[in-house]
Motif scaffolding. Structure first.
Motif, PDB file in Angstrom:
ATOM      1  N   ILE A  14       5.523  -3.654 -18.918  1.00  0.00           N
ATOM      2  CA  ILE A  14       4.186  -3.090 -18.725  1.00  0.00           C
ATOM      3  C   ILE A  14       4.264  -1.860 -17.825  1.00  0.00           C
ATOM      4  CG2 ILE A  14       1.849  -3.499 -17.863  1.00  0.00           C
ATOM      5  CD1 ILE A  14       2.172  -6.418 -18.471  1.00  0.00           C
ATOM      6  N   THR A  15       3.651  -0.778 -18.291  1.00  0.00           N
ATOM      7  CA  THR A  15       3.499   0.445 -17.500  1.00  0.00           C
ATOM      8  C   THR A  15       2.037   0.567 -17.086  1.00  0.00           C
ATOM      9  OG1 THR A  15       5.291   1.558 -18.683  1.00  0.00           O
ATOM     10  CG2 THR A  15       3.720   2.976 -17.531  1.00  0.00           C
ATOM     11  N   GLY A  16       1.791   1.093 -15.897  1.00  0.00           N
ATOM     12  CA  GLY A  16       0.411   1.286 -15.459  1.00  0.00           C
ATOM     13  C   GLY A  16       0.330   1.805 -14.051  1.00  0.00           C
ATOM     14  N   ILE A  17      -0.880   1.918 -13.547  1.00  0.00           N
ATOM     15  CA  ILE A  17      -1.139   2.359 -12.173  1.00  0.00           C
ATOM     16  C   ILE A  17      -1.084   1.143 -11.250  1.00  0.00           C
ATOM     17  CG2 ILE A  17      -2.778   3.455 -10.622  1.00  0.00           C
ATOM     18  CD1 ILE A  17      -1.677   5.380 -12.681  1.00  0.00           C
ATOM     19  N   PHE A  18      -0.310   1.250 -10.168  1.00  0.00           N
ATOM     20  CA  PHE A  18      -0.261   0.174  -9.171  1.00  0.00           C
ATOM     21  C   PHE A  18      -1.475   0.337  -8.265  1.00  0.00           C
ATOM     22  CE2 PHE A  18       1.608  -1.627  -5.112  1.00  0.00           C
ATOM     23  CZ  PHE A  18       1.515  -2.940  -5.531  1.00  0.00           C
ATOM     24  N   PRO A  40      -2.900  -0.996 -16.819  1.00  0.00           N
ATOM     25  CA  PRO A  40      -2.403  -0.193 -17.942  1.00  0.00           C
ATOM     26  C   PRO A  40      -3.461   0.797 -18.408  1.00  0.00           C
ATOM     27  CG  PRO A  40      -2.932  -2.427 -18.654  1.00  0.00           C
ATOM     28  CD  PRO A  40      -3.075  -2.416 -17.167  1.00  0.00           C
ATOM     29  N   ARG A  41      -3.001   1.960 -18.880  1.00  0.00           N
ATOM     30  CA  ARG A  41      -3.913   3.027 -19.285  1.00  0.00           C
ATOM     31  C   ARG A  41      -4.350   2.897 -20.735  1.00  0.00           C
ATOM     32  NH1 ARG A  41       0.507   7.332 -17.976  1.00  0.00           N
ATOM     33  NH2 ARG A  41       1.589   5.654 -19.088  1.00  0.00           N
ATOM     34  N   SER A  42      -3.533   2.244 -21.543  1.00  0.00           N
ATOM     35  CA  SER A  42      -3.849   2.055 -22.959  1.00  0.00           C
ATOM     36  C   SER A  42      -2.966   0.955 -23.500  1.00  0.00           C
ATOM     37  CB  SER A  42      -3.632   3.351 -23.747  1.00  0.00           C
ATOM     38  OG  SER A  42      -2.253   3.563 -23.978  1.00  0.00           O
ATOM     39  N   ILE A  43      -3.204   0.584 -24.762  1.00  0.00           N
ATOM     40  CA  ILE A  43      -2.383  -0.443 -25.393  1.00  0.00           C
ATOM     41  C   ILE A  43      -0.938   0.022 -25.521  1.00  0.00           C
ATOM     42  CG2 ILE A  43      -2.790   0.330 -27.772  1.00  0.00           C
ATOM     43  CD1 ILE A  43      -2.742  -3.343 -26.477  1.00  0.00           C
ATOM     44  N   ASN A  44      -0.710   1.330 -25.472  1.00  0.00           N
ATOM     45  CA  ASN A  44       0.651   1.868 -25.561  1.00  0.00           C
ATOM     46  C   ASN A  44       1.467   1.613 -24.302  1.00  0.00           C
ATOM     47  OD1 ASN A  44       0.216   2.918 -28.156  1.00  0.00           O
ATOM     48  ND2 ASN A  44      -0.693   4.786 -27.322  1.00  0.00           N
ATOM     49  N   ASP A  45       0.814   1.154 -23.227  1.00  0.00           N
ATOM     50  CA  ASP A  45       1.540   0.822 -22.001  1.00  0.00           C
ATOM     51  C   ASP A  45       2.175  -0.562 -22.061  1.00  0.00           C
ATOM     52  OD1 ASP A  45       1.333   3.174 -20.578  1.00  0.00           O
ATOM     53  OD2 ASP A  45      -0.559   2.640 -19.616  1.00  0.00           O
ATOM     54  N   PHE A  46       1.983  -1.262 -23.175  1.00  0.00           N
ATOM     55  CA  PHE A  46       2.650  -2.544 -23.394  1.00  0.00           C
ATOM     56  C   PHE A  46       3.831  -2.318 -24.334  1.00  0.00           C
ATOM     57  CE2 PHE A  46      -1.589  -3.682 -22.143  1.00  0.00           C
ATOM     58  CZ  PHE A  46      -1.457  -4.849 -21.411  1.00  0.00           C
ATOM     59  N   SER A  49       0.799  -1.226   0.000  1.00  0.00           N
ATOM     60  CA  SER A  49       0.000   0.000   0.000  1.00  0.00           C
ATOM     61  C   SER A  49       0.829   1.272   0.000  1.00  0.00           C
ATOM     62  CB  SER A  49      -0.937   0.001   1.214  1.00  0.00           C
ATOM     63  OG  SER A  49      -1.874  -1.052   1.129  1.00  0.00           O
ATOM     64  N   GLU A  50       2.092   1.189   0.428  1.00  0.00           N
ATOM     65  CA  GLU A  50       2.941   2.387   0.432  1.00  0.00           C
ATOM     66  C   GLU A  50       3.157   2.917  -0.990  1.00  0.00           C
ATOM     67  OE1 GLU A  50       3.620   3.643   3.289  1.00  0.00           O
ATOM     68  OE2 GLU A  50       2.957   1.890   4.433  1.00  0.00           O
ATOM     69  N   LEU A  51       3.031   2.044  -1.986  1.00  0.00           N
ATOM     70  CA  LEU A  51       3.280   2.453  -3.369  1.00  0.00           C
ATOM     71  C   LEU A  51       2.001   2.563  -4.187  1.00  0.00           C
ATOM     72  CD1 LEU A  51       6.419   0.269  -4.214  1.00  0.00           C
ATOM     73  CD2 LEU A  51       6.352   2.624  -3.404  1.00  0.00           C
ATOM     74  N   GLU A  52       0.859   2.308  -3.590  1.00  0.00           N
ATOM     75  CA  GLU A  52      -0.380   2.287  -4.357  1.00  0.00           C
ATOM     76  C   GLU A  52      -0.645   3.615  -5.057  1.00  0.00           C
ATOM     77  OE1 GLU A  52      -3.955   3.810  -1.508  1.00  0.00           O
ATOM     78  OE2 GLU A  52      -3.613   1.659  -1.516  1.00  0.00           O
ATOM     79  N   SER A  53      -1.228   3.529  -6.228  1.00  0.00           N
ATOM     80  CA  SER A  53      -1.638   4.649  -7.082  1.00  0.00           C
ATOM     81  C   SER A  53      -0.485   5.289  -7.845  1.00  0.00           C
ATOM     82  CB  SER A  53      -2.396   5.725  -6.302  1.00  0.00           C
ATOM     83  OG  SER A  53      -3.600   5.189  -5.760  1.00  0.00           O
ATOM     84  N   LEU A  54       0.767   4.843  -7.612  1.00  0.00           N
ATOM     85  CA  LEU A  54       1.899   5.374  -8.364  1.00  0.00           C
ATOM     86  C   LEU A  54       1.918   4.811  -9.784  1.00  0.00           C
ATOM     87  CD1 LEU A  54       4.790   5.163  -5.737  1.00  0.00           C
ATOM     88  CD2 LEU A  54       3.823   7.258  -6.697  1.00  0.00           C
ATOM     89  N   LEU A  55       2.488   5.571 -10.694  1.00  0.00           N
ATOM     90  CA  LEU A  55       2.731   5.101 -12.053  1.00  0.00           C
ATOM     91  C   LEU A  55       4.011   4.274 -12.038  1.00  0.00           C
ATOM     92  CD1 LEU A  55       1.759   5.275 -15.023  1.00  0.00           C
ATOM     93  CD2 LEU A  55       3.323   7.221 -15.282  1.00  0.00           C
ATOM     94  N   ILE A  56       3.925   3.009 -12.420  1.00  0.00           N
ATOM     95  CA  ILE A  56       5.058   2.095 -12.324  1.00  0.00           C
ATOM     96  C   ILE A  56       5.291   1.400 -13.661  1.00  0.00           C
ATOM     97  CG2 ILE A  56       4.729   1.672  -9.862  1.00  0.00           C
ATOM     98  CD1 ILE A  56       3.521  -1.079 -10.749  1.00  0.00           C
ATOM     99  N   LYS A  57       6.471   0.778 -13.766  1.00  0.00           N
ATOM    100  CA  LYS A  57       6.814  -0.027 -14.933  1.00  0.00           C
ATOM    101  C   LYS A  57       7.495  -1.298 -14.454  1.00  0.00           C
ATOM    102  CE  LYS A  57       9.128   0.213 -19.440  1.00  0.00           C
ATOM    103  NZ  LYS A  57       9.880   1.089 -20.383  1.00  0.00           N
TER     104      LYS A  57
END
Length: 371
Positions: free
Chosen positions: A234-238, A255-261, A168-176
């Motif tokens: 993969i990039t996206g919201i944790f 992931p926010r879109s297909i571009n996050d792959f 939970s310390e990292l939740e909502s961050l943008l991660i890869k």
């Protein structure tokens, strides 16, 4: 309090000059009738002025949101647009420089145009849903203010073991996450070919030892696209989807879109999976008693640096505890502070700052000791 002309209707104003940014304000009302009987309301709280996300995104006993129901005004850069994860409600994320992030949600509030990469100031009530901390604006049209174009945060490159250990310390961050592959599971949904339903597919970056869900939201542009050839970066919201305390499971990347792959052209060696930069993560638990763990990533290129230390400061800027860092390994390292000074004395409850310094680079995070 001022009477508004009715026996049961009174008003009081809390002056905005009495407090500064980040002050926690708790208030309640008390009334005495003609016979001397006293009735006192429940207490309520809010944060005055503008408050960083890290100051209110805190848990009590690792389960209960410490400031549930408080009102707060906070600010951050939108990492995802408003209509990406919902076509009917306001549902986006903001992230600040600490880094810390929070979900902004308002039922039926999807008429506000949220632009990724813009800075937003948001006023709302702090709550928790499915394990995720949210700020819910009462009136999205006026409580969510676009402050203009800013710098989109770069995603934090993390391995799954680190993500799951910090939770939970990292939740909502943008991660890869690098070199992700699917994991066979009877609970896996098929790759979505229409936008009628969400899909959850278990993934791993270490052969199945560490696993979390790839959550494909039906409102994104991903359903209907061909399934990528694995492995993928993969990039996206944790995020998290967990309805029972202590909210330590159900972690996802969205992931926010297909571009996050991004196709992984080859399986890199172990060293390349370690983020090649210094990262001080939020301490946990936070608030803490009696001890807090302070995790940080240490890159290979800095191992030979001679000046490496972690220092705990109080709010007066005085050194409370100092750790000289040696025998560090490339990747995730931790220091555990037991709430004692260099002299071995137990420190008082309150706010402290952990500062990681390597040569001329410094990063800091906040810790709250409650007794």
């Amino acid at each position: 309090m001022i009477s508004l002309g009715y026996d049961s209707l009174y008003m009081a104003e809390i002056s905005d000059t009495a407090y500064v940014n980040e002050d926690e304000v708790i208030f309640w009302m008390s009334a005495t009738d003609d016979s001397g009987s006293v009735a006192t309301s429940d207490s309520k709280g809010f944060f005055a002025g503008l408050t960083p996300i890290i100051n209110f995104k805190l848990w009590q006993d690792d389960t209960e949101l410490l400031y549930e129901g408080y009102y707060v005004r906070t600010s951050g850069v939108a990492t995802v647009g408003d209509s990406v994860f919902s076509n009917t409600s306001m549902n986006f994320y903001i992230q600040d420089e600490y880094p810390s992030a929070v979900n902004i949600y308002a039922e039926g509030g999807g008429t506000v145009n949220i632009i990724p990469g813009h800075q937003y100031t948001v006023t709302g009530v702090i709550t928790q849903y499915g394990g995720i901390v949210e700020v819910m604006p009462d009136h999205p049209a006026t409580d969510v203010i676009d402050k203009g174009e800013a710098v989109m945060p770069a995603p934090l490159e993390l391995d799954m073991a680190t993500l799951l250990s910090l939770g939970s310390e990292l939740e909502s961050l943008l991660i890869k996450i690098l070199n992700v592959d699917t994991v066979a599971s009877g609970d896996n949904d098929p790759w979505p070919i229409t936008n009628e339903d969400n899909a959850d597919i278990m993934i791993s970056d270490d052969g199945g030892v560490s696993q979390l869900a790839l959550h494909i939201d039906k409102d994104t542009d991903i359903p209907g696209r061909s399934q990528p050839v694995w492995p993928q970066h993969i990039t996206g919201i944790f995020s998290q989807y967990d309805y029972s305390a202590p909210y330590t499971s159900g972690y996802q990347i969205i992931p926010r879109s297909i571009n996050d792959f991004e196709a992984a052209t080859a399986i890199e060696d172990i060293a390349s999976l370690i983020p090649d930069k210094l990262i001080l993560y939020p301490a946990y638990p936070n608030p803490f008693n009696p001890a807090a763990t302070i995790p940080f990533n240490f890159p290979v290129k800095m191992i030979s640096e001679s000046a490496k230390k972690l220092t705990i400061y109080n709010t007066l800027g005085q050194v409370v505890k100092e750790y000289t860092l040696s025998n560090l390994k490339a990747g995730l390292n931790t220091v555990t502070w037991n709430g004692r000074s260099n002299e071995g004395n137990q420190v008082a409850s309150g706010l402290y700052f952990a500062v990681l310094q390597v040569s001329n680079l410094r990063q800091s995070t906040k810790l709250l000791l409650l007794k």
